[in-house]
Design a protein around this motif. Structure first.
Motif, PDB file in Angstrom:
ATOM      1  N   MET A   1       0.834  -1.181   0.000  1.00 59.67           N
ATOM      2  CA  MET A   1       0.000   0.000   0.000  1.00 59.67           C
ATOM      3  C   MET A   1       0.881   1.247   0.000  1.00 59.67           C
ATOM      4  SD  MET A   1      -3.379  -1.076   1.356  1.00 59.67           S
ATOM      5  CE  MET A   1      -3.815  -1.137   3.071  1.00 59.67           C
ATOM      6  N   LEU A  21      10.753 -10.894  -8.160  1.00 57.31           N
ATOM      7  CA  LEU A  21       9.725 -10.993  -9.198  1.00 57.31           C
ATOM      8  C   LEU A  21      10.207 -10.378 -10.502  1.00 57.31           C
ATOM      9  CD1 LEU A  21       6.453 -10.212  -7.221  1.00 57.31           C
ATOM     10  CD2 LEU A  21       7.138 -12.371  -8.247  1.00 57.31           C
ATOM     11  N   ASP A  22      10.950  -9.309 -10.406  1.00 55.87           N
ATOM     12  CA  ASP A  22      11.423  -8.643 -11.623  1.00 55.87           C
ATOM     13  C   ASP A  22      12.672  -9.302 -12.200  1.00 55.87           C
ATOM     14  OD1 ASP A  22       9.345  -6.950 -11.274  1.00 55.87           O
ATOM     15  OD2 ASP A  22      10.509  -5.259 -10.514  1.00 55.87           O
ATOM     16  N   ARG A  80       5.111 -15.402  -6.666  1.00 59.75           N
ATOM     17  CA  ARG A  80       4.091 -14.842  -7.536  1.00 59.75           C
ATOM     18  C   ARG A  80       2.710 -15.384  -7.183  1.00 59.75           C
ATOM     19  NH1 ARG A  80       2.453 -14.205 -13.694  1.00 59.75           N
ATOM     20  NH2 ARG A  80       0.998 -15.907 -13.347  1.00 59.75           N
ATOM     21  N   ARG A  84      -0.360 -13.249  -5.770  1.00 60.86           N
ATOM     22  CA  ARG A  84      -1.616 -13.226  -6.535  1.00 60.86           C
ATOM     23  C   ARG A  84      -2.789 -13.598  -5.635  1.00 60.86           C
ATOM     24  NH1 ARG A  84      -1.580 -13.715 -12.504  1.00 60.86           N
ATOM     25  NH2 ARG A  84      -3.681 -14.520 -12.240  1.00 60.86           N
ATOM     26  N   PHE A  87      -3.522 -10.836  -3.278  1.00 64.05           N
ATOM     27  CA  PHE A  87      -4.133  -9.694  -3.955  1.00 64.05           C
ATOM     28  C   PHE A  87      -5.617  -9.928  -4.183  1.00 64.05           C
ATOM     29  CE2 PHE A  87      -5.485  -7.247  -7.602  1.00 64.05           C
ATOM     30  CZ  PHE A  87      -4.901  -6.019  -7.403  1.00 64.05           C
ATOM     31  N   ILE A  91      -6.561  -7.726  -1.148  1.00 60.43           N
ATOM     32  CA  ILE A  91      -6.334  -6.372  -1.643  1.00 60.43           C
ATOM     33  C   ILE A  91      -7.496  -5.878  -2.499  1.00 60.43           C
ATOM     34  CG2 ILE A  91      -4.747  -4.870  -2.884  1.00 60.43           C
ATOM     35  CD1 ILE A  91      -3.477  -6.109  -0.478  1.00 60.43           C
ATOM     36  N   TRP A  92      -7.864  -6.696  -3.463  1.00 55.83           N
ATOM     37  CA  TRP A  92      -8.839  -6.236  -4.439  1.00 55.83           C
ATOM     38  C   TRP A  92     -10.243  -5.967  -3.892  1.00 55.83           C
ATOM     39  CZ3 TRP A  92      -9.030  -3.720  -8.699  1.00 55.83           C
ATOM     40  CH2 TRP A  92     -10.195  -3.723  -9.459  1.00 55.83           C
ATOM     41  N   LEU A 106     -13.598   2.103 -14.149  1.00 54.58           N
ATOM     42  CA  LEU A 106     -12.262   1.674 -14.543  1.00 54.58           C
ATOM     43  C   LEU A 106     -11.694   2.567 -15.641  1.00 54.58           C
ATOM     44  CD1 LEU A 106     -12.618  -2.206 -14.417  1.00 54.58           C
ATOM     45  CD2 LEU A 106     -11.071  -0.795 -13.066  1.00 54.58           C
ATOM     46  N   LEU A 109      -9.574   5.424 -14.593  1.00 51.62           N
ATOM     47  CA  LEU A 109      -8.308   5.024 -13.992  1.00 51.62           C
ATOM     48  C   LEU A 109      -7.307   4.635 -15.079  1.00 51.62           C
ATOM     49  CD1 LEU A 109      -9.623   2.833 -11.048  1.00 51.62           C
ATOM     50  CD2 LEU A 109      -8.670   5.148 -10.919  1.00 51.62           C
TER      51      LEU A 109
ATOM     52  N   ILE B  91      -4.351   5.245  -3.662  1.00 52.47           N
ATOM     53  CA  ILE B  91      -4.766   3.847  -3.561  1.00 52.47           C
ATOM     54  C   ILE B  91      -4.526   3.100  -4.870  1.00 52.47           C
ATOM     55  CG2 ILE B  91      -6.641   2.285  -2.972  1.00 52.47           C
ATOM     56  CD1 ILE B  91      -5.872   4.064  -0.680  1.00 52.47           C
ATOM     57  N   TRP B  92      -5.006   3.683  -5.952  1.00 51.93           N
ATOM     58  CA  TRP B  92      -4.989   2.962  -7.217  1.00 51.93           C
ATOM     59  C   TRP B  92      -3.587   2.700  -7.790  1.00 51.93           C
ATOM     60  CZ3 TRP B  92      -7.663  -0.361  -9.723  1.00 51.93           C
ATOM     61  CH2 TRP B  92      -7.390  -0.617 -11.063  1.00 51.93           C
ATOM     62  N   PRO B  94      -0.506   1.975  -6.623  1.00 47.88           N
ATOM     63  CA  PRO B  94       0.154   0.739  -6.195  1.00 47.88           C
ATOM     64  C   PRO B  94      -0.642  -0.510  -6.552  1.00 47.88           C
ATOM     65  CG  PRO B  94      -0.703   1.947  -4.307  1.00 47.88           C
ATOM     66  CD  PRO B  94      -0.798   2.864  -5.476  1.00 47.88           C
ATOM     67  N   VAL B  95      -1.952  -0.399  -6.554  1.00 47.36           N
ATOM     68  CA  VAL B  95      -2.771  -1.552  -6.944  1.00 47.36           C
ATOM     69  C   VAL B  95      -2.497  -1.914  -8.397  1.00 47.36           C
ATOM     70  CG1 VAL B  95      -5.131  -2.295  -7.428  1.00 47.36           C
ATOM     71  CG2 VAL B  95      -4.603  -1.195  -5.260  1.00 47.36           C
ATOM     72  N   GLU B  96      -2.476  -0.893  -9.230  1.00 46.15           N
ATOM     73  CA  GLU B  96      -2.237  -1.142 -10.645  1.00 46.15           C
ATOM     74  C   GLU B  96      -0.822  -1.688 -10.869  1.00 46.15           C
ATOM     75  OE1 GLU B  96      -2.270   2.323 -13.132  1.00 46.15           O
ATOM     76  OE2 GLU B  96      -3.141   1.185 -14.795  1.00 46.15           O
ATOM     77  N   GLN B  98       0.922  -3.425  -8.818  1.00 46.83           N
ATOM     78  CA  GLN B  98       0.946  -4.817  -8.381  1.00 46.83           C
ATOM     79  C   GLN B  98       0.289  -5.726  -9.407  1.00 46.83           C
ATOM     80  OE1 GLN B  98       2.663  -6.149  -6.247  1.00 46.83           O
ATOM     81  NE2 GLN B  98       1.642  -7.532  -4.832  1.00 46.83           N
ATOM     82  N   MET B  99      -0.783  -5.233 -10.015  1.00 46.02           N
ATOM     83  CA  MET B  99      -1.462  -6.047 -11.027  1.00 46.02           C
ATOM     84  C   MET B  99      -0.541  -6.300 -12.210  1.00 46.02           C
ATOM     85  SD  MET B  99      -5.322  -4.471 -10.958  1.00 46.02           S
ATOM     86  CE  MET B  99      -5.783  -5.368 -12.441  1.00 46.02           C
ATOM     87  N   ARG B 101       2.704  -6.239 -12.191  1.00 43.70           N
ATOM     88  CA  ARG B 101       3.818  -7.073 -11.772  1.00 43.70           C
ATOM     89  C   ARG B 101       3.422  -8.538 -11.714  1.00 43.70           C
ATOM     90  NH1 ARG B 101       8.020  -5.124  -9.405  1.00 43.70           N
ATOM     91  NH2 ARG B 101       6.913  -3.315  -8.625  1.00 43.70           N
ATOM     92  N   LEU B 102       2.179  -8.779 -11.329  1.00 40.95           N
ATOM     93  CA  LEU B 102       1.728 -10.162 -11.163  1.00 40.95           C
ATOM     94  C   LEU B 102       0.942 -10.661 -12.369  1.00 40.95           C
ATOM     95  CD1 LEU B 102       0.582  -9.897  -7.436  1.00 40.95           C
ATOM     96  CD2 LEU B 102       2.705 -10.885  -8.312  1.00 40.95           C
ATOM     97  N   ASN B 103       0.868  -9.824 -13.403  1.00 41.30           N
ATOM     98  CA  ASN B 103       0.120 -10.215 -14.594  1.00 41.30           C
ATOM     99  C   ASN B 103      -1.324 -10.575 -14.279  1.00 41.30           C
ATOM    100  OD1 ASN B 103       2.098  -9.819 -16.559  1.00 41.30           O
ATOM    101  ND2 ASN B 103       3.061 -11.771 -16.069  1.00 41.30           N
ATOM    102  N   ILE B 104      -1.929  -9.743 -13.464  1.00 38.12           N
ATOM    103  CA  ILE B 104      -3.346  -9.948 -13.157  1.00 38.12           C
ATOM    104  C   ILE B 104      -4.173  -9.077 -14.089  1.00 38.12           C
ATOM    105  CG2 ILE B 104      -5.146  -9.657 -11.419  1.00 38.12           C
ATOM    106  CD1 ILE B 104      -3.092 -10.188  -9.287  1.00 38.12           C
ATOM    107  N   LEU B 106      -7.847  -7.520 -15.433  1.00 38.30           N
ATOM    108  CA  LEU B 106      -9.098  -7.073 -14.825  1.00 38.30           C
ATOM    109  C   LEU B 106     -10.193  -8.115 -14.983  1.00 38.30           C
ATOM    110  CD1 LEU B 106      -9.111  -3.313 -15.814  1.00 38.30           C
ATOM    111  CD2 LEU B 106      -9.095  -4.262 -13.514  1.00 38.30           C
ATOM    112  N   GLU B 108     -10.178 -11.368 -14.699  1.00 40.66           N
ATOM    113  CA  GLU B 108     -10.270 -12.397 -13.659  1.00 40.66           C
ATOM    114  C   GLU B 108     -10.731 -11.818 -12.322  1.00 40.66           C
ATOM    115  OE1 GLU B 108      -6.426 -14.047 -12.756  1.00 40.66           O
ATOM    116  OE2 GLU B 108      -5.435 -12.614 -14.080  1.00 40.66           O
ATOM    117  N   LEU B 109     -10.673 -10.503 -12.183  1.00 39.08           N
ATOM    118  CA  LEU B 109     -11.169  -9.887 -10.957  1.00 39.08           C
ATOM    119  C   LEU B 109     -12.665  -9.643 -11.039  1.00 39.08           C
ATOM    120  CD1 LEU B 109      -8.348  -7.269 -10.364  1.00 39.08           C
ATOM    121  CD2 LEU B 109      -8.710  -9.410  -9.128  1.00 39.08           C
TER     122      LEU B 109
END
Lengths: 114, 114
Positions: A1, A21-22, A80, A84, A87, A91-92, A106, A109, B91-92, B94-96, B98-99, B101-104, B106, B108-109
């Motif tokens: 955060m 991770l990187d 990872r 995931r 998250f 987090i989500w 969205l 953003l 807020i957004w 760091p969330v983005e 992280q997404m 970085r982890l290949n998440i 939208l 799947e959320l």
DNA sequence: CATACTGCTTCACTGCCATAATACAGCGAT
DNA sequence: ATCGCTGTATTATGGCAGTGAAGCAGTATG
């Protein structure tokens, strides 16, 4: 955060996580020593040790006593997957709840970055 | 020990925020007294007072000493704008990050709730 | 004034975080 | 074996955040 109001040892942990991770530290690579990393980050060696401790408990790094700490085999995928899961589970949901409450779409953003 | 990772006074603050945003307390309405709200939430009156304190500093509630605390004029919009700004700015990102970085994705959320 | 509500102030306790100074233990190269 | 690196353990200290108990202060009502 927010990296500003977070305990130092947690921030250090995040730095290590991201480095792994990187791909900055690959599996088998030796991590910076507690003393070296402490100087590099302007922290106390014990605080670094505390940050490292969590990783060995999770089996993400292996300790060769007297030598150093090394990225464990499979650490990257393991890390990872764990992040995931965290998250998606922790987090989500509050983020999405807040977006709904504030009527944030969205679109607004994702537009902000090309 | 600490299953509640968040301080009580911050949780109380969130409850108040949501109540104002959701219109449960409209502008001019009197908020529950520190003691009443403390009993209702199973908290300490002082902890409630601490939660309220942030709102008066932000001008979201006005205090009539000896009487009670009232939702200030324009509080709802003010609160909404402040929370939107905070979300987008703090807020957004760091969330983005992280997404990414982890290949998440939208997808799947958003699938998890129909 | 008396009562009963209101917010708020003071003092203190607890736990966590970070730091410090040592000291100990394992490994590798000279 | 010695030297220089590695991680680890011990103990102590300072700071700060969260919580709590008791009491003070302001206001409305009768």
């Amino acid at each position: 955060m927010n990296n500003t109001s977070k305990p130092v040892y947690l921030k250090l942990r995040d730095i290590i996580s991201e480095s792994i991770l990187d791909g900055e530290y690959s599996e088998g690579d030796m991590l910076p020593s507690v003393r070296a990393f402490a100087i590099e980050q302007g922290a106390n060696p014990l605080t670094v040790a505390k940050a490292y401790q969590g990783f060995q408990e999770d089996g993400l790094v292996t300790v060769k006593r007297g030598v150093g700490m090394f990225v464990a085999s499979g650490a990257k995928i393991k890390l990872r997957d764990a992040q995931r899961a965290d998250f998606i589970k922790n987090i989500w949901p509050p983020v999405e709840r807040q977006m709904k409450r504030l009527n944030i779409e969205l679109d607004e953003l994702l537009e902000n970055e090309a």
